[in-house]
Write a protein that holds these residues in place. Structure first.
Motif, PDB file in Angstrom:
ATOM      1  N   THR A   1      11.642  -0.052   2.558  1.00 43.43           N
ATOM      2  CA  THR A   1      10.469   1.430   1.713  1.00 43.43           C
ATOM      3  C   THR A   1      10.541   0.393   0.981  1.00 43.43           C
ATOM      4  O   THR A   1      10.659  -1.082   0.386  1.00 43.43           O
ATOM      5  CB  THR A   1      11.306   2.642   1.038  1.00 43.43           C
ATOM      6  OG1 THR A   1      12.400   2.220   0.659  1.00 43.43           O
ATOM      7  CG2 THR A   1      11.577   3.230   2.256  1.00 43.43           C
ATOM      8  N   PRO A   2       9.225   0.084   0.050  1.00 44.89           N
ATOM      9  CA  PRO A   2       9.065  -0.091  -1.194  1.00 44.89           C
ATOM     10  C   PRO A   2      10.118  -0.761  -2.122  1.00 44.89           C
ATOM     11  O   PRO A   2      10.396  -1.990  -2.953  1.00 44.89           O
ATOM     12  CB  PRO A   2       7.943   0.266  -2.118  1.00 44.89           C
ATOM     13  CG  PRO A   2       7.279   1.537  -1.316  1.00 44.89           C
ATOM     14  CD  PRO A   2       8.229   1.497   0.074  1.00 44.89           C
TER      15      PRO A   2
ATOM     16  N   SER B   1       9.150   8.943  -3.022  1.00 45.53           N
ATOM     17  CA  SER B   1       9.739   9.346  -1.993  1.00 45.53           C
ATOM     18  C   SER B   1      10.327  10.396  -2.462  1.00 45.53           C
ATOM     19  O   SER B   1      11.634  11.023  -2.941  1.00 45.53           O
ATOM     20  CB  SER B   1      10.946   8.857  -1.570  1.00 45.53           C
ATOM     21  OG  SER B   1      10.242   7.370  -0.996  1.00 45.53           O
TER      22      SER B   1
ATOM     23  N   ALA C   1      10.094  -0.133  -8.172  1.00 46.58           N
ATOM     24  CA  ALA C   1       8.851   0.234  -6.713  1.00 46.58           C
ATOM     25  C   ALA C   1       9.137   1.122  -5.455  1.00 46.58           C
ATOM     26  O   ALA C   1       7.961   1.555  -5.684  1.00 46.58           O
ATOM     27  CB  ALA C   1       9.302  -1.216  -5.728  1.00 46.58           C
ATOM     28  N   GLU C   2      10.019   2.241  -6.564  1.00 41.50           N
ATOM     29  CA  GLU C   2       9.964   3.370  -5.527  1.00 41.50           C
ATOM     30  C   GLU C   2      10.997   4.488  -6.624  1.00 41.50           C
ATOM     31  O   GLU C   2      11.696   3.786  -7.063  1.00 41.50           O
ATOM     32  CB  GLU C   2      10.885   3.162  -4.217  1.00 41.50           C
ATOM     33  CG  GLU C   2      10.768   4.415  -3.060  1.00 41.50           C
ATOM     34  CD  GLU C   2      11.492   4.181  -1.718  1.00 41.50           C
ATOM     35  OE1 GLU C   2      11.902   5.615  -1.046  1.00 41.50           O
ATOM     36  OE2 GLU C   2      11.729   2.859  -1.802  1.00 41.50           O
TER      37      GLU C   2
ATOM     38  N   LYS D   1       0.638  -0.876   0.232  1.00 39.02           N
ATOM     39  CA  LYS D   1       0.356   0.271  -0.141  1.00 39.02           C
ATOM     40  C   LYS D   1       1.183   1.155   0.006  1.00 39.02           C
ATOM     41  O   LYS D   1       0.509   2.240  -0.017  1.00 39.02           O
ATOM     42  CB  LYS D   1      -0.514  -0.030   1.094  1.00 39.02           C
ATOM     43  CG  LYS D   1      -1.868  -1.489   1.368  1.00 39.02           C
ATOM     44  CD  LYS D   1      -2.643  -1.323   2.007  1.00 39.02           C
ATOM     45  CE  LYS D   1      -3.921  -2.219   2.375  1.00 39.02           C
ATOM     46  NZ  LYS D   1      -4.658  -2.330   3.785  1.00 39.02           N
ATOM     47  N   ARG D   2       2.177   0.845  -0.085  1.00 35.89           N
ATOM     48  CA  ARG D   2       3.044   2.574  -0.315  1.00 35.89           C
ATOM     49  C   ARG D   2       3.708   2.994   0.605  1.00 35.89           C
ATOM     50  O   ARG D   2       3.534   4.276   0.757  1.00 35.89           O
ATOM     51  CB  ARG D   2       2.880   3.280  -1.149  1.00 35.89           C
ATOM     52  CG  ARG D   2       2.324   2.346  -2.603  1.00 35.89           C
ATOM     53  CD  ARG D   2       2.123   3.645  -4.182  1.00 35.89           C
ATOM     54  NE  ARG D   2       1.600   2.926  -4.969  1.00 35.89           N
ATOM     55  CZ  ARG D   2       1.163   3.230  -6.197  1.00 35.89           C
ATOM     56  NH1 ARG D   2       1.367   4.370  -6.272  1.00 35.89           N
ATOM     57  NH2 ARG D   2       0.787   2.343  -7.480  1.00 35.89           N
ATOM     58  N   TYR D   3       3.420   2.296   2.205  1.00 37.92           N
ATOM     59  CA  TYR D   3       3.988   2.785   3.611  1.00 37.92           C
ATOM     60  C   TYR D   3       5.421   2.778   3.527  1.00 37.92           C
ATOM     61  O   TYR D   3       5.823   1.738   2.787  1.00 37.92           O
ATOM     62  CB  TYR D   3       3.513   2.033   4.062  1.00 37.92           C
ATOM     63  CG  TYR D   3       1.150   2.669   4.209  1.00 37.92           C
ATOM     64  CD1 TYR D   3       1.015   3.848   4.991  1.00 37.92           C
ATOM     65  CD2 TYR D   3       0.595   2.181   3.791  1.00 37.92           C
ATOM     66  CE1 TYR D   3      -0.374   4.906   4.634  1.00 37.92           C
ATOM     67  CE2 TYR D   3      -0.698   2.363   4.067  1.00 37.92           C
ATOM     68  CZ  TYR D   3      -1.295   3.566   3.607  1.00 37.92           C
ATOM     69  OH  TYR D   3      -2.611   4.284   4.175  1.00 37.92           O
ATOM     70  N   ARG D   4       6.056   3.220   4.323  1.00 36.50           N
ATOM     71  CA  ARG D   4       7.271   3.045   4.918  1.00 36.50           C
ATOM     72  C   ARG D   4       7.291   2.695   5.733  1.00 36.50           C
ATOM     73  O   ARG D   4       6.480   3.634   7.129  1.00 36.50           O
ATOM     74  CB  ARG D   4       8.086   4.395   4.487  1.00 36.50           C
ATOM     75  CG  ARG D   4       8.226   5.017   3.235  1.00 36.50           C
ATOM     76  CD  ARG D   4       8.485   6.547   3.112  1.00 36.50           C
ATOM     77  NE  ARG D   4       9.317   6.409   3.541  1.00 36.50           N
ATOM     78  CZ  ARG D   4      10.343   6.722   3.013  1.00 36.50           C
ATOM     79  NH1 ARG D   4      11.159   6.608   1.971  1.00 36.50           N
ATOM     80  NH2 ARG D   4      11.621   7.328   4.233  1.00 36.50           N
TER      81      ARG D   4
ATOM     82  N   VAL E   1       3.797   4.516  -8.856  1.00 33.76           N
ATOM     83  CA  VAL E   1       4.777   3.803  -8.026  1.00 33.76           C
ATOM     84  C   VAL E   1       5.045   5.017  -6.942  1.00 33.76           C
ATOM     85  O   VAL E   1       4.573   6.059  -6.783  1.00 33.76           O
ATOM     86  CB  VAL E   1       5.793   4.254  -9.147  1.00 33.76           C
ATOM     87  CG1 VAL E   1       6.719   5.886  -8.979  1.00 33.76           C
ATOM     88  CG2 VAL E   1       7.070   3.770  -8.083  1.00 33.76           C
ATOM     89  N   THR E   2       5.610   4.374  -5.316  1.00 29.15           N
ATOM     90  CA  THR E   2       5.875   4.962  -4.882  1.00 29.15           C
ATOM     91  C   THR E   2       6.850   6.134  -4.832  1.00 29.15           C
ATOM     92  O   THR E   2       8.385   6.185  -5.210  1.00 29.15           O
ATOM     93  CB  THR E   2       6.750   3.779  -3.831  1.00 29.15           C
ATOM     94  OG1 THR E   2       5.563   3.646  -3.147  1.00 29.15           O
ATOM     95  CG2 THR E   2       7.100   4.965  -2.238  1.00 29.15           C
TER      96      THR E   2
END
Length: 863
Positions: A108-109, A197, A172-173, A79-82, A194-195
């Motif tokens: 992280t992802p 950051s 993924a990130e 769910k794209r959380y860290r 995509v995640t």
């Protein structure tokens, strides 16, 4: 607010990691508090409770046992959380006050290391991007394998090339400078896919970034890479390394090599083409089912699976490199015994790339080490098999394998064959490897034997036959006596615990044995862990050797996969044609032929740079035009990836790009209609294609009015043919375009059909010439549209084709139908009266038949 010391500690740590969900270790549990608890409770579907935090209200809290963390982490990453992992870094027994805790890792992802949280045969990329207004600095890594690559995207097409590369990698990130995050995510269409950051701007400063690179790869790092474009990559590469150190908080010794690469060294494919050709992801559900990858991936190892995917996504442009792969595949295809032996050897090799990563991170366990030992044991035979082959690439692969005999012998002598999962349970080190381990095991064993003797001794001394000596982690060793025998307990027994039906005691002698056994046990576990770490450290110094061997094994596996796919699919070796001719005899769609089996109809394709550079394809819907065009593209891609191809024979030109304009889609989020999306794809094609490209265009111009569509399609064909000169397959239902065959280099083909009355049979055969019908109404009938609609469509079409003027409206037709119904009722009235007067029950069958015959004759006469 007056919080408790523990809650204060939590809040101080949480303040340092505000954009994460903090897993706070309390004993055997990970707990979350405040907003993290509310969020985790909802997302993980676990109970939200409360805890006294020192204030007037209870602090929201949720949690779970620490050993269940992986499953919850996986769900949060999806769910794209860290997630920040906060551990107890101090022994509670020796702590003064509250136990010291620190965040030991942020997951992280893009920074997942755990194998069970990753796709085995797919890389998990973390990408870093920066933009100086003109150029894009780019770096990417898969920390689970140690790959670290950089590139630069420059000039007017830099943004387009970068988006194409992101479509290939599917990271993924993506890491972006904080000040550029919003703009770049919009420019590169990253939002929602995509995640993202946002990271410190100062990390992208060239001076600091260069320092990070030198710390990781040595002070000569920039000088090792001769390409002038490397200078542009420094900001993204240095920021990526700093981000990894900040989040992982550990050594990155498995990232020891930085590679600069040119995406232009490979065939370029945009996102639309990758999607339409279904290379690795199905259009229907996003899985790999019914994709080209699923057809050719017979790899045995996870490493080989990742490599064959990369080969497929990056077809080669250099003829010599392609021929090297084809030679290797050819030999493995012809030598079935070698191919089978190779498969059996590969079965014994685990994921060496990711094992190397876990060694570097210090997360490898004893069972992983056993897997590593088994893998190293397969290398001598694998090397011997490959070096005996004739194909240069197979020989080179064999010679690239480092047998690492010293490390294999170390593992064979040090690690037991069936160790426990946890490194803190002992039983890891083999007997005979370390003298002190052997002595402590002997002491522990003798102590347990003494305890067994003590139990018999105490039974005899007390006369209590049910007396037993037991153990638990809380109270240690004890003597247990049931309540009915308490009167026989000697005075030297000291009460330790009271149970419902028994009492537990300790004696000085038992305490002495306990100290002996448990002391030996504790020292043994600590010593085994220490020795294991020493063994692991020896592998840390050999990670590059391990990675080089892993790369060789992966290449052997990928070549095996291509050979096995050729054997199963009856593929042939393609010729790589230098003069630009494309000649395919009985070509087949590699995916669809597996679905249809013997029903699939092969087709020829002949295109050159002069007489048949652009092929106009007409024919009915559902006849196979799109399949035919896709199979040509897939055959070319397979050939340039080093694969054999599904055909009777094939000569393949070197294609620099493949473009596709297929299907209908809209983008409501950006307000783009289906037609606008179509035109955007056409723009990308005419701007990016070269004379060496292959273009596939299906039904261009159908999203607007007929005259507009025909005009755009004709202009597009003329531009591609005269200005670009790319080989093009152009399917259309605009039969007005078929007169373009008057231009040299444009030819007409059509997909043949056989008419049978009102029905048609799709022959699936592409033949020379043009079609003058689309058979759309026939397809509507096949789809099951109501007969009324089909008949009405036929009438309308007939009127349009004969030019009889305006098409009659539905209201007029309904009025005519009512008048016709009235007329018919009047004519039938007399016959109906006759039918009513007939006494059928009194008639013989012959008489009834005669009456029916007379009525039928009257009906025919009336009509």
């Amino acid at each position: 607010m007056n919080f408790t010391p523990m809650i204060k500690q939590y809040l101080e740590i949480k303040q340092q990691y505000p954009d994460t969900i903090l897993f706070f270790r309390l004993g055997d549990f990970y707990e979350m508090f405040f907003d993290d608890a509310r969020l985790a409770s909802r997302e993980l579907e676990i109970a939200l409770t409360g805890r006294d935090g020192g204030g007037s209200e209870r602090v929201p809290m949720c949690g779970f046992p620490y050993h269940a963390a992986d499953g919850y982490i996986s769900r949060l990453l999806a769910k794209r959380y860290r997630v920040a992992i906060c551990e107890q870094v101090e022994d509670p027994a020796h702590a003064k006050g509250i136990v010291r805790r620190e965040v030991t890792r942020v997951i992280t992802p893009g920074t997942v290391m755990e194998g069970h949280l990753l796709e085995e045969k797919q890389n998990n990329y973390l990408v870093s991007i920066a933009n100086d207004g003109i150029n894009y600095s780019f770096a990417m890594t898969d920390i689970s394998t140690g790959v670290f690559m950089v590139s630069a995207f420059t000039g007017n097409k830099g943004r387009v090339r970068l988006t194409e590369e992101l479509a290939r990698l599917l990271p993924a990130e993506v890491l972006l400078p904080l000040s550029q995050a919003e703009r770049l995510s919009e420019d590169l269409a990253l939002a929602g896919s995509v995640t993202i950051s946002a990271y410190l701007d100062e990390a992208y400063d060239r001076v600091q970034a260069l320092r990070e690179l030198e710390n990781q790869f040595g002070r000569d790092c920039p000088g090792d890479i001769k390409d002038p474009g490397f200078e542009l990559t420094i900001p993204a590469a240095g920021a990526l390394l700093k981000y990894l150190r900040d989040t992982q908080k550990r050594d990155l010794s498995h990232i020891r090599q930085i590679n600069y690469y040119h995406p232009g060294r490979f065939m370029l494919l945009d996102a639309s083409t990758r999607r339409n050709l279904e290379l690795t992801r199905s259009l229907s559900d996003g899985s790999r089912r019914n994709t080209l990858l699923a057809v050719i991936d017979y790899t045995v190892t996870a490493m080989g699976g990742r490599l064959i995917r990369n080969w497929l996504e990056q077809p080669l442009l250099e003829k010599d490199e392609i021929l090297l792969r084809l030679d290797a595949v050819d030999e493995l295809l012809q030598q079935m015994m070698i191919r089978n032996d190779l498969k059996e050897l590969l079965k014994g090799i685990y994921d060496l790339e990711r094992l190397a990563g876990r060694i570097s991170f210090g997360t490898i366990n004893a069972r992983d080490m056993v897997s590593l030992k088994k893998s190293l044991g397969c290398l001598p035979d694998l090397q011997g098999l490959l070096t005996k082959c004739k194909a240069p690439l197979l020989q080179e692969t064999g010679h690239s394998i480092d047998l690492m005999e010293d490390l294999r012998e170390l593992l064979d002598g040090a690690i037991t064959d069936n160790p426990p999962l946890s490194l803190r349970d002992g039983g890891i080190i083999k007997t005979g490897f370390h003298a002190e381990v052997d002595r402590l095991r002997l002491v522990r064993q003798e102590g347990k034997s003494m305890l067994a003797g003590l139990e018999e001794q105490e039974r005899a001394r007390t006369g209590i036959k049910s007396l037993k000596i037991g153990f638990n982690k809380v109270f240690g060793y004890y003597i247990e006596v049931t309540r009915s025998n308490l009167e026989q307990v000697p005075q030297d027994y000291q009460r330790k615990q009271t149970l419902a039906n028994a009492e537990r005691f300790i004696t000085p002698e038992l305490k002495e044995y306990e100290d002996l056994v448990l002391g030996a046990e504790d020292r043994l576990i600590q010593l085994e862990y220490q020795i294991f770490c020493e063994v692991r450290d020896q592998f840390t110094g050999a990670i590059q050797r391990l990675q080089a061997t892993a790369a060789a094994v992966a290449r052997a596996d990928a070549l095996y996969s291509l050979a096995e796919a050729a054997a199963v699919g009856r593929y042939v070796r393609p010729g790589i044609d230098g003069d630009g001719k494309l000649i395919i005899k009985d070509g087949r769609h590699p995916v669809l032929e597996q679905v249809l089996r013997e029903k699939f109809v092969p087709n020829d394709t002949i295109m050159d740079n002069q007489k048949s550079r652009l092929v106009m394809i007409t024919g009915p819907n559902m006849a196979g035009k799109s399949t035919y065009m896709r199979q040509v593209a897939l055959i070319i891609m397979m050939a340039q990836s080093g694969s054999f191809v599904p055909a009777a024979s094939a000569q393949i030109p070197l294609v620099d790009r493949i473009f596709t304009r297929i299907g209908a889609a809209d983008d409501l989020a950006t307000g783009q209609s289906t037609f606008m999306m179509e035109m955007n794809e056409c723009r990308a094609i005419v701007q990016g294609a070269t004379k060496r490209s292959l273009i596939i265009m299906d039904e261009v111009g159908r999203g607007t009015s007929t005259y507009d569509g025909i005009s755009i399609a004709r202009a597009l064909v003329e531009y591609i043919h005269t200005r670009i000169g790319a080989k093009t397959l152009f399917s259309t239902h605009y039969h007005e375009l078929t007169d373009l065959d008057q231009i040299d280099g444009i030819i007409n083909c059509n997909v043949a059909v056989k008419e049978d009355g009102e029905n048609i049979v799709f022959l699936r055969k592409v033949v020379a010439g043009k079609s003058d019908r689309s058979y759309g109404i026939h397809v509507a009938r096949l789809a099951g549209l109501p007969d009324e609609i089909v008949k009405r469509a036929t009438d309308v079409l007939r009127g349009l084709e004969t030019g009889e003027g305006a098409v009659e409206t539905a209201a007029c037709r309904e009025s005519h139908r009512e008048n016709e119904a009235v007329t018919l009722n009047e004519r039938e009235q007399a016959l109906l009266q006759k039918l009513r007067r007939l006494d059928v029950l009194s008639m013989t069958p012959l008489e009834a038949l005669n009456q029916l015959y007379h009525l039928q004759q009257e009906l025919k006469t009336d009509f």
